[in-house]
Write a protein that holds these residues in place. Structure first.
Motif, mmCIF file in Angstrom:
data_model
loop_
_atom_site.group_PDB
_atom_site.id
_atom_site.type_symbol
_atom_site.label_atom_id
_atom_site.label_comp_id
_atom_site.label_asym_id
_atom_site.label_seq_id
_atom_site.Cartn_x
_atom_site.Cartn_y
_atom_site.Cartn_z
ATOM 1 N N GLU A 154 -6.677 -2.351 -5.058
ATOM 2 C CA GLU A 154 -6.197 -2.036 -3.709
ATOM 3 C C GLU A 154 -6.532 -3.109 -2.687
ATOM 4 N N THR A 155 -7.766 -3.647 -2.733
ATOM 5 C CA THR A 155 -8.182 -4.630 -1.733
ATOM 6 C C THR A 155 -8.063 -6.065 -2.214
ATOM 7 N N ARG A 156 -7.918 -6.267 -3.518
ATOM 8 C CA ARG A 156 -7.856 -7.623 -4.058
ATOM 9 C C ARG A 156 -6.449 -8.211 -4.032
ATOM 10 N N MET A 157 -5.467 -7.370 -3.957
ATOM 11 C CA MET A 157 -4.088 -7.835 -4.057
ATOM 12 C C MET A 157 -3.593 -8.260 -2.678
ATOM 13 N N HIS A 158 -3.611 -9.546 -2.427
ATOM 14 C CA HIS A 158 -3.121 -10.071 -1.166
ATOM 15 C C HIS A 158 -2.503 -11.435 -1.413
ATOM 16 N N ILE A 159 -1.869 -11.969 -0.382
ATOM 17 C CA ILE A 159 -1.144 -13.219 -0.551
ATOM 18 C C ILE A 159 -1.151 -13.980 0.766
ATOM 19 N N ARG A 160 -1.318 -15.291 0.681
ATOM 20 C CA ARG A 160 -1.136 -16.117 1.877
ATOM 21 C C ARG A 160 0.344 -16.437 1.983
ATOM 22 N N GLU A 169 -2.213 7.027 -4.678
ATOM 23 C CA GLU A 169 -0.765 6.776 -4.583
ATOM 24 C C GLU A 169 -0.493 5.312 -4.279
ATOM 25 N N MET A 170 -1.289 4.724 -3.369
ATOM 26 C CA MET A 170 -1.131 3.305 -3.040
ATOM 27 C C MET A 170 -1.485 2.431 -4.236
ATOM 28 N N ARG A 171 -2.562 2.783 -4.933
ATOM 29 C CA ARG A 171 -2.981 2.025 -6.108
ATOM 30 C C ARG A 171 -1.879 2.029 -7.166
ATOM 31 N N ARG A 172 -1.296 3.189 -7.408
ATOM 32 C CA ARG A 172 -0.249 3.298 -8.423
ATOM 33 C C ARG A 172 0.982 2.478 -8.027
ATOM 34 N N ALA A 173 1.317 2.497 -6.729
ATOM 35 C CA ALA A 173 2.468 1.730 -6.246
ATOM 36 C C ALA A 173 2.222 0.227 -6.422
ATOM 37 N N LYS A 174 1.005 -0.231 -6.123
ATOM 38 C CA LYS A 174 0.678 -1.641 -6.287
ATOM 39 C C LYS A 174 0.742 -2.055 -7.762
ATOM 40 N N SER A 226 4.570 -5.029 2.077
ATOM 41 C CA SER A 226 3.641 -3.902 2.202
ATOM 42 C C SER A 226 2.837 -3.671 0.928
ATOM 43 N N TYR A 227 3.325 -4.152 -0.218
ATOM 44 C CA TYR A 227 2.552 -4.016 -1.456
ATOM 45 C C TYR A 227 1.270 -4.839 -1.410
ATOM 46 N N PHE A 228 1.231 -5.848 -0.561
ATOM 47 C CA PHE A 228 0.055 -6.699 -0.439
ATOM 48 C C PHE A 228 -0.885 -6.225 0.666
ATOM 49 N N ARG A 229 -0.536 -5.124 1.315
ATOM 50 C CA ARG A 229 -1.348 -4.610 2.423
ATOM 51 C C ARG A 229 -2.555 -3.852 1.884
ATOM 52 N N ALA A 230 -3.728 -4.152 2.438
ATOM 53 C CA ALA A 230 -4.929 -3.421 2.043
ATOM 54 C C ALA A 230 -4.880 -2.000 2.596
ATOM 55 N N PRO A 231 -5.515 -1.034 1.927
ATOM 56 C CA PRO A 231 -5.468 0.348 2.406
ATOM 57 C C PRO A 231 -6.310 0.544 3.662
ATOM 58 N N ALA A 232 -5.908 1.481 4.492
ATOM 59 C CA ALA A 232 -6.720 1.851 5.651
ATOM 60 C C ALA A 232 -7.966 2.571 5.153
ATOM 61 N N HIS A 233 -9.023 2.549 5.969
ATOM 62 C CA HIS A 233 -10.263 3.197 5.567
ATOM 63 C C HIS A 233 -10.145 4.717 5.620
ATOM 64 N N ARG A 234 -9.413 5.208 6.609
ATOM 65 C CA ARG A 234 -9.319 6.658 6.787
ATOM 66 C C ARG A 234 -8.091 7.218 6.081
ATOM 67 N N ILE A 235 -8.131 7.234 4.774
ATOM 68 C CA ILE A 235 -7.070 7.853 3.989
ATOM 69 C C ILE A 235 -7.702 8.750 2.936
ATOM 70 N N THR A 236 -6.937 9.714 2.474
ATOM 71 C CA THR A 236 -7.448 10.634 1.467
ATOM 72 C C THR A 236 -7.471 9.946 0.100
ATOM 73 N N GLU A 237 -8.207 10.537 -0.830
ATOM 74 C CA GLU A 237 -8.241 10.004 -2.184
ATOM 75 C C GLU A 237 -6.853 10.052 -2.817
ATOM 76 N N GLU A 238 -6.097 11.092 -2.480
ATOM 77 C CA GLU A 238 -4.734 11.202 -3.010
ATOM 78 C C GLU A 238 -3.859 10.062 -2.506
ATOM 79 N N GLN A 239 -3.987 9.732 -1.210
ATOM 80 C CA GLN A 239 -3.226 8.624 -0.643
ATOM 81 C C GLN A 239 -3.657 7.287 -1.240
#
Length: 220
Positions: A199-205, A111-116, A95-108
């Protein structure tokens, strides 16, 4: 250790969906990948992940594999590593490699950015002391540069040392000649990567499965 007997039921899927942000369909796909890697066993070992062809040419292959067994990445206040993981731990790390959904708050989003970023920091803080030391940083740089085969060990060491000095100047400002930079703390890490769109660059094959593609149906 979070594991499932055969296929997870809907309740287990929904619980994991709430925890990780993956949809039920995505969790089903990832469960199939997990079973393929584990050869239908309930747990995964490091050797199972070492068979993944998509990771063979990755310069930080070792760090990626170790991240799946690092307690810090799936247990609150976790310390050290484990020898095997169940599906829940596997899914949590994915889930750390999951891109964020478009419909999320700035706070969310923050939070995702900090977790990544915490996840990335943990990958390089190999001794779990809260600091990426020069030796740990040098090891990463050497691994990244050694793939080309064009640079010798002393050259890569010099590049790593120079890069760490630059990091020190960003993190703590000008230093006196007799001062010693102990290493990158997580707060320094946040400062260094401020403004970087992680947030969007962190992914993995992963076993011919791209997490950015896997996320498309969910992230709309």
């Amino acid at each position: 250790m979070g594991s499932f007997q055969s296929l997870p039921d809907d309740h287990q899927y929904r619980t994991l969906s709430q925890k990780t942000g993956f949809s039920l369909e995505q969790i089903a796909i990832l469960h199939n990948r997990f079973k393929q890697l584990s050869q239908n066993e309930e747990t995964l070992w490091r050797d199972d992940l070492k068979t993944i062809q998509d990771l063979e040419s990755n310069p930080i292959r070792y760090q990626i594999i170790e991240a799946f067994f690092d307690r810090r990445n799936f247990q609150k206040d976790g310390v050290g590593s484990v020898e095997e993981i169940g599906f829940e731990e596997f899914l949590t790390v994915m889930s750390y490699f999951r891109a964020p959904a478009h419909r999320i708050t700035e706070e969310q989003r923050e939070e995702m950015r900090r977790a990544k970023l915490r996840f990335l920091f943990n990958m390089h803080d190999t001794d779990n002391d809260g600091t990426i030391t020069l030796e740990e940083y040098r090891h990463v740089v050497e691994e990244l540069l050694s793939r080309s085969g064009a640079l010798g060990r002393e050259t890569t060491k010099g590049i790593a040392d120079a890069a760490m000095l630059e990091v020190a100047s960003i993190s703590v400002g000008p230093m006196a000649p007799d001062e010693f930079y102990e290493g990158i703390t997580f707060e320094h890490f946040l400062k260094i990567l401020k403004g970087t769109e992680i947030e969007t660059r962190m992914h993995i094959r992963f076993l011919n499965m791209d997490t950015t593609v896997l996320c498309k149906q969910r992230c709309v």
